[in-house]
Design an enzyme around this catalytic site. Structure first.
Site, PDB file in Angstrom:
ATOM      1  N   GLY A  78       0.776  -1.232   0.000  1.00 38.12           N
ATOM      2  CA  GLY A  78       0.000   0.000   0.000  1.00 38.12           C
ATOM      3  C   GLY A  78       0.804   1.276   0.000  1.00 38.12           C
ATOM      4  N   VAL A  79       2.139   1.205  -0.133  1.00 37.13           N
ATOM      5  CA  VAL A  79       2.929   2.442  -0.125  1.00 37.13           C
ATOM      6  C   VAL A  79       3.166   2.972  -1.546  1.00 37.13           C
ATOM      7  CG1 VAL A  79       4.075   1.933   2.056  1.00 37.13           C
ATOM      8  CG2 VAL A  79       5.118   1.161  -0.084  1.00 37.13           C
ATOM      9  N   LYS A 121       4.281   1.042  -4.526  1.00 37.63           N
ATOM     10  CA  LYS A 121       5.395   0.497  -5.316  1.00 37.63           C
ATOM     11  C   LYS A 121       4.976   0.255  -6.769  1.00 37.63           C
ATOM     12  CE  LYS A 121       5.919  -3.029  -2.586  1.00 37.63           C
ATOM     13  NZ  LYS A 121       4.858  -2.689  -1.618  1.00 37.63           N
ATOM     14  N   SER A 150      15.557  -7.972  17.933  1.00 34.94           N
ATOM     15  CA  SER A 150      15.499  -6.584  18.396  1.00 34.94           C
ATOM     16  C   SER A 150      14.683  -6.402  19.673  1.00 34.94           C
ATOM     17  CB  SER A 150      14.925  -5.693  17.285  1.00 34.94           C
ATOM     18  OG  SER A 150      13.610  -6.082  16.978  1.00 34.94           O
ATOM     19  N   LYS A 187       9.692   1.382  12.792  1.00 35.69           N
ATOM     20  CA  LYS A 187       9.387   1.244  14.223  1.00 35.69           C
ATOM     21  C   LYS A 187       9.017   2.591  14.846  1.00 35.69           C
ATOM     22  CE  LYS A 187      12.306  -2.842  14.796  1.00 35.69           C
ATOM     23  NZ  LYS A 187      13.517  -3.425  15.378  1.00 35.69           N
TER      24      LYS A 187
END
Length: 784
Positions: free
Chosen positions: A359-360, A362, A679, A722
């Protein structure tokens, strides 16, 4: 041979053009010049003797004394006949060589004082050998030169005089005037024979080459005539059998298409060979259908056609800015390529890989790049592709074989330099039929794709002009394939970016798609922000577009049900009426500081997310339990965190033998979702310390970072995603590894301004910032 006595004579001279007459040679001459005719008449009045001398230049109409050679032939006039046109035909016979000692022009004709040439004494044995060799060589020459009748050889064998033999050979040789004159001037018979043998050798070589060329041409002519005859016969037979009507010949049409396709030499030879095969087959046979299909594909593939690539940087920048908000790094890379291309005519297309959550933008960015560069756009979806033949094609031995999707798409787009979008390249898989990712290695290597080999075409195809753009949700791509691409990461959008995208693109698009007229619907900024915060939680804007589409549909329904209603305005206050109950809480999920509960930050393929980590301690025997579908790396992080806590138990005020008397349970909610990654170490450690000391963790703090056994905080990846997740979740304070401080340059300014970010080096700093009450007995050195 005895030498002839030198005798001086005075005789009329007849200049000849391009003719040299030898002794014993009978030849007709046509005389037209007045001076030459008078010379013949003067000779007839005396003893019918005349000296024949060649002109040095045949083009001279009125030769002078210096325009004639000095050696000629004394001849006898056998017959003279005046023709109606004024010219004279004369038949002469050469008698003997003579050299002019004095040549004069009395105005009527040329006259000369001359002396006969003598033949020197020679070696008769040597002469006999030369005569035999010359006759043999002349025989070979006659066999090759069909212009000389074979009877000449018979008459040559009957000549006993070597001098006459040499002159006869010279008379039948196609020599230049200078060479003929040289033979005439040679009084030495042996020298004359050797000279003629050398000339014959040269002529024989030329005739042999000529014969080879003639034979080659003849064979080619015979072959083409034979093929034409057989083709006509075949057409007639097929017509009789009813297999062929009077429609234009399909084979001829294919031949024209092959010629028009401008294929490389190798491809054209292959296509023409297949066409020859097709001509020999029955049109109704199955094999003919296969061959015809192959030729059709060969002529459809663009071998030479190119679309004109735009070089206007400003226009390209305007197109990219209009179609997409943000994404500055990608736009810069495209503009860099266009800038270099404007200076270099031949440049290999870049191979870009756009990596980012769904959804960005591409895929739509690929379309915009094609529009900005002026290239045609073609897309190939790789999701679920698991057969190598999808890329390379099937061999023609299989029934129903076709070229690979790559060649099919190139044939469809019709140009050699399109923008080729390889969508979802990370979704490919492999099975027993091969690995399509390995097949793509050749496609995406700029050094190899100049000769891409498709199994169906069986000839190399040049892909170096294609601009490849791949899209992927993650870096889960085979390393060799990843190494061939230039990776550009597209992170999730911030709230401000989503607001701008919605206003500029999504809302106008949905208003048009749902047939709303201008002025019928207004959506306030507060409503869009409300959708972003309470109805979607995503890195991209697909969910946002769906919610806006829902607003538009409901608005259309309202307008149709209530005819008096002309305008609908949606804002933050009435958004609930259209979209229903809020799906997400904006801000902290928990407002209270709790013991053993820490908010971590996670990276996923769909962007960043908040990760709650819970820890509970109960009386027991030191058993460690972890639940929540945790992966091996995360389980090891818990083990490392527990060791760090045990090493600092005394300083933290924890009973040193807690691991023997208490059971510890670490849980990460949403157990159905697998979780893994390196992480969460400091979050695990903080949760354990909070649980064992009873010191609550601040609810407004989130953290990310791995931990070592010595308590050092190690860097992590996906920091931007993040921090965007923390910003979306309403977190105020974020702890990050100190070594990730340099990555903050890529974070949007409004996110940096809203978050209180603390880079940390050691676990002591983390505990000081995250726990409600500062741990006692710990020496804290703040990272700078």
């Amino acid at each position: 041979m005895n030498p002839e006595r030198s005798e001086r004579i005075e005789i009329p001279v007849l200049p000849l053009r391009d003719v040299v007459v030898y002794p014993h040679m009978v030849i007709p001459l046509f005389v037209g010049r007045e001076k030459s005719i008078r010379c013949l008449e003067a000779a007839m009045d005396h003893d019918k003797k005349i000296m024949l001398v060649a002109q040095k230049e045949a083009s001279t109409d009125e030769p002078g004394v210096n325009d004639l050679f000095t050696v000629g032939t004394v001849a006898s006039i056998l017959q003279m006949l005046k023709l109606p046109d004024g010219t004279v035909k004369v038949l002469v016979e050469g008698l003997q060589r003579a050299r002019i000692s004095a040549l004069s022009d009395n105005g009527e004709h040329f006259s000369a004082k001359a002396e006969y040439l003598e033949s020197p004494t020679i070696d008769e044995r040597e002469q006999e050998v030369l005569v035999r060799t010359a006759i043999s060589q002349f025989e070979g020459y006659i066999k090759l030169n069909k212009k000389i009748p074979p009877e000449v050889l018979t008459s040559l064998n009957s000549i006993d005089d070597p001098a006459r033999l040499a002159d006869t050979i010279a008379a039948h040789m196609p020599l230049k005037l200078a060479d003929k004159q040289s033979v005439l001037e040679m009084s030495d018979v042996n020298e004359r024979l050797e000279y003629l043998m050398a000339m014959m050798e040269s002529e024989i070589d030329l005739l042999q080459v000529e014969k080879r060329i003639r034979n080659r041409v003849k064979k080619q002519m015979e072959k083409s005539q034979r093929e034409y005859y057989l083709n006509e016969q075949m057409k007639a037979i097929q017509k009789e059998l009813g297999e062929m009507d009077d429609a234009p010949d399909e084979n001829e049409a294919l031949k024209r298409k092959i010629d028009a396709a401008k294929m490389p030499k190798e491809a054209k030879e292959k296509a023409e060979a297949e066409l020859q095969k097709l001509k020999m087959m029955s049109p109704m046979s199955a094999e003919a259908t296969v061959v015809r299909g192959y030729i059709d594909w060969m002529v459809q593939v663009p071998w030479n056609a190119r679309s004109k690539v735009k070089k206007d940087l400003r226009q390209a920048q305007e197109i990219l800015d209009t179609d997409h908000y943000g994404l500055e790094r990608v736009k810069d890379r495209i503009l860099e390529y266009l800038a270099v291309q404007s200076r270099v005519n031949k440049i290999k297309g870049p191979i870009l890989c756009l990596v980012g959550p769904p959804g960005v933008g591409k895929t739509s960015l690929g379309q915009s790049i094609a529009k900005a560069t002026g290239r045609k756009y073609v897309r190939m979806a790789l999701g679920g592709v698991r057969d190598e033949a999808e890329i390379r094609g099937h061999r023609r031995t299989y029934i129903g074989s076709m070229p690979g999707k790559l060649i099919q798409k190139m044939a469809k787009v019709g140009v050699k330099n399109p923008l080729f979008l390889l969508d979802e390249i990370d979704k490919m898989s492999s099975d027993m039929r091969g690995d399509p990712a390995s097949a793509l290695l050749e496609v995406l290597d700029p050094e190899q794709n100049v000769a891409f080999s498709d199994h169906y075409l069986e000839v190399d195809y040049d892909l170096s002009d294609v601009m490849f753009v791949a899209t992927s949700n993650s870096m889960n791509i085979p390393a060799p394939l990843l190494d061939r691409m230039e990776v550009i990461r597209l992170s999730g959008y911030t709230e401000d970016e989503k607001l701008n995208i919605a206003k500029r693109h999504l809302l106008p698009k949905q208003i048009e798609r749902n047939a709303l007229k201008k002025g019928e619907l207004t959506v306030d900024d507060s409503a869009i922000i409300g959708i972003i915060r309470y109805y979607t939680r995503e890195a991209g804007v697909r969910g946002l577009e769906r919610e806006i589409s829902k607003l538009c549909r409901k608005a259309v329904k309202q307008l149709l049900l209530d005819k008096s209603l002309k305008h609908i305005e949606i804002n933050g206050d009435n958004l609930h009426d259209y979209l229903g109950v809020q799906r997400f809480d904006y801000g902290r999920a928990d407002n209270e500081n709790r013991v053993g509960q820490v908010t971590g930050l996670a990276w996923t393929e769909v962007g960043g997310d908040l990760l709650t980590i819970e820890t509970a301690c109960v009386p027991g025997k030191g058993k460690l339990t972890y639940t929540g579908s945790l992966g091996e790396v995360m389980q090891e992080s818990i083990q490392a965190a527990l060791t760090v806590v045990r090493a600092r138990a005394e300083k933290l005020g924890i009973n040193p033998d807690f691991y023997e008397k208490r059971d510890i349970h670490v849980h990460v909610p949403e157990g159905a979702t697998p979780k893994d990654g390196p992480s969460a170490g400091i979050a695990m450690c903080t949760a354990l310390v909070s649980c064992l000391t009873g010191n609550p963790v601040r609810a407004d703090v989130a953290m990310t970072g791995e931990i070592t056994l010595r308590g050092q905080v190690l860097p992590i990846g996906g920091l931007k995603e993040k921090l965007l997740a923390a910003h979306r979740g309403g977190i105020k304070t974020v702890l990050i590894p100190f070594e990730n401080k340099r990555d903050l340059e890529e974070i949007p300014d409004n996110v940096i301004a809203d978050l209180d970010i603390h880079p940390v080096k050691r676990i002591e700093e983390v505990l000081t910032l995250a726990l409600q009450n500062e741990p006692s007995g710990m020496q804290v050195v703040t990272a700078k």
